[in-house]
Design an enzyme around this catalytic site. Structure first.
Site, mmCIF file in Angstrom:
data_model
loop_
_atom_site.group_PDB
_atom_site.id
_atom_site.type_symbol
_atom_site.label_atom_id
_atom_site.label_comp_id
_atom_site.label_asym_id
_atom_site.label_seq_id
_atom_site.Cartn_x
_atom_site.Cartn_y
_atom_site.Cartn_z
ATOM 1 C CB VAL A 27 -0.877 0.415 1.319
ATOM 2 C CG1 VAL A 27 -1.556 1.356 0.968
ATOM 3 C CG2 VAL A 27 -2.128 -1.026 1.181
ATOM 4 C CB ALA A 28 3.440 1.947 1.940
ATOM 5 C CD GLU A 32 -1.878 9.954 1.007
ATOM 6 O OE1 GLU A 32 -2.211 10.289 0.613
ATOM 7 O OE2 GLU A 32 -1.815 9.242 2.092
ATOM 8 C CG ASP A 74 -16.940 -6.834 -40.853
ATOM 9 O OD1 ASP A 74 -17.798 -6.122 -40.100
ATOM 10 O OD2 ASP A 74 -17.602 -7.563 -41.544
#
Length: 241
Positions: A27-28, A32, A74
């Site tokens: 997460v780090a 953010e 097409d």
């Protein structure tokens, strides 16, 4: 290397501890503001494509398109300008075995862009009948927008037939403010009783018109679907054989 599976123990507390550390580090590692930046970039790409008449429903599709190297399609309007035009017109000649081919020039929705090469001859009854079917068995029209460009309203295929009618008969009409005077003339000459829309099963579209108290069925569609239902053909002089 030897591992004693029977006497091996697992410390769940330690495993959960290190798992939490791994999740925290993952997460780090992601800034953010990254999701916001990605969304903004995709939105700008969508806006840029919209200016080129390419509508994107979902933002991730922009990223997918940027990674695409080959597109196979097409469908008219996907990779083209969504404009269709008639290139050749075919009617019967003096007999059912004689075909008359007429080249059609012009590739836009401007009725005056090109013409039908009739070889210096007048329109035959069969060609006029073809024009009537193209005009009445049709739910589209052509209009002139504020920029002075001709655009179609309705299906591109039907709009191409509308333009063909103008190239065939537009020169015979009186001065008019209408963009499609020949089509307007056909529309005012009959009453549409019913319309049978195109379906995949029938592969055709039909319109029932009424003029002078008599009904007439006009049909357009796939040749293989129409020919098996036909019993006669109209020759150049208007007779049926």
């Amino acid at each position: 290397m030897f591992v004693d599976l029977e006497n091996m123990t697992i410390d769940f507390k330690t495993a959960i501890y290190y798992f939490q550390i791994a999740v925290a580090l993952a997460v780090a590692a992601v800034p953010e503001g990254l999701p916001t930046v990605i969304t903004m970039c995709l939105a700008l790409g969508t806006r840029k494509m919209a200016k080129r008449n390419a509508i994107v429903r979902k933002l991730p599709a922009v990223e997918t398109l940027g990674c695409t190297s080959v597109i196979c399609s097409d469908k008219t309007g996907t990779l083209t300008t969504n404009q269709m035009s008639v290139r050749q017109m075919v009617t019967c000649g003096s007999s059912d075995a004689d075909l008359v081919l007429n080249a059609v020039t012009g590739s836009t929705y401007d009725p005056k862009d090109g013409n039908v090469d009739l070889g210096g001859k007048a329109l035959t009854p069969a060609q006029r009948k073809l024009a009537q079917i193209c005009s009445l068995c049709n739910e589209s029209t052509i209009e002139l927008n504020e920029k002075g460009k001709f655009r179609h309203v309705g299906a591109p295929t039907e709009s191409a037939l509308t333009v063909l009618v103008e190239k065939l008969l537009g020169g015979e009409q009186k001065a008019s403010d209408s963009v499609v005077p020949a089509n307007d003339e056909f529309a005012s000459s009959v009453d549409k009783v019913a319309t049978l829309e195109f379906t995949r099963d029938r592969k055709s579209m039909s319109v029932i018109t009424r003029a002078s108290g008599a009904n007439e069925l006009l049909v357009k569609g796939a040749p293989e679907s129409l020919l098996e239902r036909c019993t006669h053909v109209m020759t150049s002089n208007g007779s049926k054989t």
